[in-house]
Design an enzyme around this catalytic site. Sequence first.
Site, PDB file in Angstrom:
ATOM      1  NE  ARG A  93      -0.896   0.464   4.857  1.00  0.00           N
ATOM      2  CZ  ARG A  93      -0.471   1.619   5.509  1.00  0.00           C
ATOM      3  NH1 ARG A  93      -1.049   2.861   4.855  1.00  0.00           N
ATOM      4  NH2 ARG A  93      -0.111   1.803   6.834  1.00  0.00           N
ATOM      5  CG  HIS A  94       1.021   5.795  -1.658  1.00  0.00           C
ATOM      6  ND1 HIS A  94       0.950   6.948  -0.977  1.00  0.00           N
ATOM      7  CD2 HIS A  94       1.686   6.123  -2.672  1.00  0.00           C
ATOM      8  CE1 HIS A  94       1.809   7.914  -1.350  1.00  0.00           C
ATOM      9  NE2 HIS A  94       2.055   7.532  -2.412  1.00  0.00           N
ATOM     10  N   PRO A  95       1.876   4.899   1.485  1.00  0.00           N
ATOM     11  CG  PRO A  95       3.887   6.315   1.388  1.00  0.00           C
ATOM     12  CD  PRO A  95       3.252   5.358   0.782  1.00  0.00           C
TER      13      PRO A  95
END
Length: 386
Positions: A237-239
């Site tokens: 996932r993207h932070p």
Amino acid sequence: MATSDNGLPDRPDGPLSGLTVIDLTHVINGPFGTAILADMGARVIKVEPPQGDDTRRNGPYVGDKSLYFACVNRGKESIALNLKDEGDRALFVNMVRQADVVVENFRPGVMDRLGFSFAELQKLNPRIIYAASSGFGHSGPMSLSPAYDTIIQGMSGLMEATGFPDGPATRVGTSISDIAAGLYLYAGIVTALYDRERTGKGTQVDIAMFDATLAFLEHPFMAWAATGKAPERIGNRHPSMTPFDTFAAQDRPFVLCCGNDHLFAVLCATIDRPDLLQDPRFVTNVLRTEHHAALKVALEAIFSTRTAEDWIATLHDAGLPVGPLLDVAEATALPQTAARKMVVTAGGLKMPGNPIKLSSYADSDARPAAPDLDQHGAALRKEFTP
């Protein structure tokens, strides 16, 4: 690969045509950078020790050809020289006098001990560009430390940032530190050549694999700069954007990226879940990121009802950034890959194409082969013997 009357290979036309590069590099990071120079039309003369580059003996093989060697040495000439032998040293000196660039990726100090430091080469050719790539660069307390890609991935923070929270730190699935340094090596050489056009003088380019990898860290570095702490591993996932991850469908995962509130609203409409827009946990991107796990559970309950192919088509038609999760065989089979000529052949071997596309020059899907050891030695000795 066609060969000219003098026994040397023909080279593709390109923006660097007319430049001569003496390539002392070996293994991956240096040869990767100099292979781009060759792709762009430069004459790259690979100077190998009598036993050859180590990677000639590394698999995988196609027939008796090492792909490990061929992929980063295509389009080059090869001469075997012993730089401790007086005759070979004299030949090398004469090559430097006529060259534009010398590239090496030895441990710092090796070229100095051979008597071929930047200062000494400048005496031979004031316009020479001397480019060096090493594990930690030519300055700093670790400059003499040996390094391989995996060591650099481990020391730079990249390995610690890669993987899932409940799993171990994980090496990126390619030699990214070698490749990053090779890219910066190419960029440094081209920048130095442009500077030489302005000043008339050569310069030294100093690239470190550690520096290159640290510069690639992006989000882990930003998180540290903002908080003073290294971030935890977060998987795919993207932070800071949610939903922005891989998601399990009925048969296989796919990738979906909603980088703002508008795209999330489109997603909710497309999957017929307008209630998710009203959920207090998901009304803003910041809140969605805070509650990413709950949102993923909700979305995968929906995505599990249909195949990945069905969902990708539906979400793509809605204008959402979405794509399949492919392996290398599937990626190289894409029509897009063929259209961009990103799989090429060199000497009958398949390898990645060059991502740099220039409108003024043809982008062929057939490239000159990597040379056999000392394949052009006789012709080069004839050309450069003092």
